[in-house]
Each structure stands twice: as structure tokens, then as C-alpha cells.
Design a protein around this motif. Structure first.
Motif, short mmCIF file in Angstrom:
data_model
loop_
_atom_site.label_atom_id
_atom_site.label_comp_id
_atom_site.label_asym_id
_atom_site.label_seq_id
_atom_site.Cartn_x
_atom_site.Cartn_y
_atom_site.Cartn_z
N SER A 1 0.82 -1.21 0.00
CA SER A 1 0.00 0.00 0.00
C SER A 1 0.86 1.27 0.00
O SER A 1 0.34 2.37 -0.14
N SER A 2 2.17 1.11 0.15
CA SER A 2 3.07 2.27 0.14
C SER A 2 3.60 2.49 -1.28
O SER A 2 3.58 1.59 -2.13
N ALA A 3 4.08 3.68 -1.54
CA ALA A 3 4.59 4.01 -2.87
C ALA A 3 5.78 3.14 -3.22
O ALA A 3 5.90 2.65 -4.36
N TRP B 1 4.29 8.87 -4.05
CA TRP B 1 3.18 8.68 -4.98
C TRP B 1 3.17 9.74 -6.07
O TRP B 1 2.92 9.43 -7.24
N VAL B 2 3.43 10.97 -5.71
CA VAL B 2 3.39 12.04 -6.71
C VAL B 2 4.70 12.11 -7.48
O VAL B 2 4.72 12.03 -8.72
N TRP C 1 5.52 8.07 -8.91
CA TRP C 1 4.45 7.51 -9.73
C TRP C 1 3.89 8.53 -10.73
O TRP C 1 3.66 8.20 -11.89
N GLY C 2 3.68 9.75 -10.26
CA GLY C 2 3.05 10.75 -11.13
C GLY C 2 3.96 11.35 -12.17
O GLY C 2 3.55 11.61 -13.31
N PHE C 3 5.25 11.55 -11.82
CA PHE C 3 6.15 12.28 -12.72
C PHE C 3 7.27 11.43 -13.31
O PHE C 3 8.07 11.94 -14.10
N ILE C 4 7.33 10.13 -12.96
CA ILE C 4 8.34 9.26 -13.56
C ILE C 4 7.69 8.02 -14.18
O ILE C 4 7.81 7.77 -15.39
N LEU C 5 6.96 7.24 -13.37
CA LEU C 5 6.38 6.00 -13.88
C LEU C 5 5.27 6.24 -14.89
O LEU C 5 5.22 5.59 -15.94
N LEU C 6 4.36 7.16 -14.59
CA LEU C 6 3.25 7.43 -15.52
C LEU C 6 3.74 7.95 -16.87
O LEU C 6 3.29 7.46 -17.92
N ILE D 1 8.13 16.39 -15.02
CA ILE D 1 8.65 16.70 -13.68
C ILE D 1 8.90 18.20 -13.52
O ILE D 1 8.92 18.73 -12.41
N LEU D 2 9.06 18.90 -14.66
CA LEU D 2 9.25 20.35 -14.59
C LEU D 2 7.99 21.03 -14.07
O LEU D 2 8.06 22.10 -13.46
#
Length: 401
Positions: A151-153, A220-221, A224-229, A266-267
Motif C-alpha cells: 500500500s506504500s509508494a 506517490w506524486v 508515480w506521477g512524474f516518472i512511472l506514468l 517533472i518540470l
């Protein structure tokens, strides 16, 4: 009909095998954290077998492409990864307390998955192999909990990391079997591209974590949001680009060559949090530099441009590959020197990731199948004129499962 050459298939297979093995070793390092150690056996029992498997599966892909049945022993190529058991310590731990069985799980999952994917209909053998492969993938996903709660990032990232790598291994293990399905549509190409993209970016994030050491954090952000996605989206777009290339192209489809710039997402975070410091440490600049350099490298590998432009692009690509070996100790410390096992692993992983990214970025720059036009001539055409009449040749290029 253009002659299909064996060498590119084998070389790309070897490159992908090296990238896979080095990336998988990065996943293993994330599982055990600070207990991870590197030795020259890492090179001999992980990187070299992975490269050998890639070479053999690349050869299998070539045989499938020319519709020639290969030797049945190619099916057993993944067994080479079990060579990790040749390490006396691993073999002893497996016999005494059952530890070190991960290599066997990976091999069994890949063999079973490759067989299940190579069949049509639901025979007892196929169902059994599908169950084994599914159980292996679930087990490897669950092993991500060793790095942190799922459940953790961090735990979720490590779980996705191992799962995506072994699923790709299953898909590759189907190559030695005869093709049983027709080429799929754009959604299948995009889905495969997304899987490759998420595996690629997980490996890159693993490399970053090893270099950063104890200072590395997963969020998570930020992760997950700026690298994996972005990695997933880039892979999906480039997979879709390959489908468009095989089916004759579309108006302005070559703009998909810009998809690697999604890493610059990521910018956005830097602009929101503190624009004055977003280029500190070189991370934000790297999110621009890596896509640019890989697109340039893709131009050199595309085979669809004059030599006067591809040659300088190739020189830029070679210089890019030399950047990490020349700066590794300054960035990561003495453990990352090329004459150390960890340094050789890190260099193999980073450079293999760059080359595979360049190969992917070359897709929107390659020639449209079924067309003899140059890119300049193609740019002057509109709509269906570019891709009419090329469906038959596109189907010849497909390598279905």
C-alpha cells in the motif's frame, strides 16, 4: 521483397537481454535494500546469461519473421537464467533452507507463460501452464512487499517493477514457437508499448535509487506521477507509432517522435513548488537532455535519413553513452568505478537503457512499410495517399504471438 537480415534481430535481442538482466538485478537490489551486494559473479551469473538468452530469443524472432521453424531447444533458452544456482552460496542456501529459489520461479514462470501464449484453444497443457505462469507472476508481485507494504509508494513500485519484467520475459519466451495469431491492432501495440515503457522506467528508477543510496525516496506524486506514468504513456505512444508505421502511416503521425518529452512533466512539479530551484542537482535538466539525446540517437538508427545527418547523430549517441562511465565515480562514488562489479553493472544498465530508448524513439522516424518514398516526399503527401495500398506489406512485417 526486401531480404530480412538476421544480424539486427540477434543484436537487438542481445541488447534487450542485457538490459533485462541488469534491470532485473536492480529489482533484486531493491528487494533486499542495504543487504544487497555485488560481485563479479553478478556479471557471470546474471548479466551474461541474460545477454545469451536475448541473443537466442532474437534469433528465434528472426526465424519466426522468415516463417522458418527453429530448433526446439530454443524454447528452453530461459533455463540459462537458472545459472545463478552455480553460485555455491546460493545453491547451499537453496538446499538447506529453501532460500535463493527466485531464479527457479522466474524460469518456470517464463517457460509456462511462453507455452501458454503460443497456443490457441484451452487444452489441459495450456491451462496448466497458464495457471503456473499466473501464480508465478502473482508471487513475484507479492515479493514487492519485502521492500515495503504494497500500500506504500515504494512497495507498490517494487512490486510493479518485478511483475512487469517477468511478464515481458513470458512474452519473449513465446518467440521460439510458431506464430498462431494474426497481427493485432493498434490497441495491442499500444498495450505492449506501455508494458515495455513501464518496465524501462522502473529499471531507470532502480538505477537512480542505487546511485542515490540511502537518500533515495519513493513517493506517490514524485515517483508515480512524474516518472512511472510518463514512462508508461511514452511506451504506449511509441507502440502505437509502430502500429501506424506497419499500416502505412497517418497524417502527422511522425509527431509521435516528440512523445519522449513527456518525461519533462517533472518540470511541472518544479514550477508549482519552487521555480527558482527546479534545475538544481541536474534532475530537471536530465529530463530534457535524455529525451533529446535519445531522439537524436533514434535518428541515427532509423535508416531513413541521409548519411550526412545520421553520422553526426550517431557520434552524439556514442558520446552520450560515454557520459556515465566518465562521471560515475564523481556522481555515485568509488563503488561505481568501471573496475568494480557494481560500477560495471550500473554502466551496463544505464547505457543499455539509453540504447533501447533510442531504438524506441527511432520508430516514428523509420520508413513507412509499403512506401518507397523518402520522408521529404512523404511530408508533401496528404492523408490516405501516404498509406493506401500498403496493408499487405504491413502484415508481412508483423511478428504475432
Amino acid at each position: 521483397m526486401r531480404t530480412v537480415r538476421r544480424t539486427p534481430y540477434v543484436l537487438v535481442g542481445g541488447l534487450c537481454g542485457l538490459a533485462w538482466a541488469a534491470g532485473f538485478r536492480g529489482w533484486m537490489a531493491q528487494l533486499v535494500g542495504s543487504d544487497s551486494s555485488y560481485s563479479w559473479l553478478t556479471v557471470v551469473l546474471v548479466l551474461l546469461p541474460g545477454t545469451a538468452i536475448g541473443l537466442l530469443l532474437g534469433w528465434a524472432a528472426y526465424l519466426r519473421r522468415i516463417e522458418r521453424r527453429g530448433s526446439r531447444w530454443l524454447v528452453w533458452s530461459p533455463v540459462l537464467f537458472a545459472s545463478a544456482l552455480l553460485d555455491p552460496e546460493i545453491a547451499r542456501a537453496l538446499v538447506t533452507n529453501g532460500e535463493g529459489s527466485g531464479a527457479l520461479i522466474v524460469v518456470a514462470t517464463a517457460l509456462a507463460g511462453g507455452f501458454a501464449l503460443s497456443r490457441t484453444g484451452w487444452s489441459v497443457a495450456r491451462v496448466s501452464c497458464a495457471v503456473v505462469a499466473g501464480a508465478g507472476l502473482l508471487m513475484l508481485f507479492g515479493m514487492g512487499g519485502m521492500a515495503g507494504p504494497l500500500s506504500s509508494a515504494r512497495g507498490a513500485w517494487v512490486a510493479l517493477y518485478g511483475w512487469s519484467f517477468v511478464l515481458l520475459f513470458c512474452l519473449a519466451s513465446a518467440l521460439p514457437y510458431p506464430a498462431v495469431r494474426a497481427p493485432r491492432g493498434g490497441r495491442s501495440f499500444a498495450a505492449l508499448g506501455a508494458l515495455c515503457g513501464i518496465a524501462w522506467v522502473c529499471a531507470l528508477r532502480g538505477f537512480m535509487a542505487e546511485v542515490a543510496g540511502a537518500e533515495s525516496g519513493v513517493h506517490w506524486v514524485g515517483t508515480w506521477g512524474f516518472i512511472l506514468l510518463p514512462g508508461l504513456l511514452i511506451g504506449a505512444l511509441l507502440g502505437w507509432a509502430e502500429h501506424l508505421r506497419r499500416t502505412g502511416g497517418r497524417p502527422r503521425w511522425r509527431l509521435l517522435v516528440l512523445s519522449p518529452f513527456l518525461f519533462a512533466a517533472i518540470l511541472v512539479r518544479g514550477l508549482i513548488e519552487d521555480p527558482t530551484t527546479m534545475f538544481e542537482g541536474g534532475i530537471a535538466a536530465g529530463t530534457i537532455a535524455i529525451p533529446v539525446l535519445c531522439i537524436i540517437g533514434g535518428h541515427a538508427l532509423s535508416g531513413n535519413a541521409p548519411l550526412w545527418s545520421r553520422l553526426p547523430a550517431g557520434l552524439v549517441g556514442v558520446a552520450t553513452l560515454m557520459a556515465w562511465p566518465l562521471t560515475s565515480t564523481a556522481v555515485g562514488g568509488p563503488n561505481f568505478a568501471l573496475d568494480t562489479p557494481q560500477g560495471l553493472w550500473a554502466t551496463a544498465l544505464y547505457d543499455a537503457l539509453l540504447v533501447t530508448f533510442a531504438l524506441a524513439a527511432s520508430v516514428p522516424q523509420r520508413a513507412v512499410l509499403g512506401s518507397t518514398m523518402t520522408r521529404t516526399q512523404e511530408a508533401g503527401m496528404v492523408g490516405p495517399q501516404v498509406y493506401s495500398g500498403s496493408q499487405s506489406s504491413a502484415s508481412q512485417e508483423g511478428m504475432p504471438l
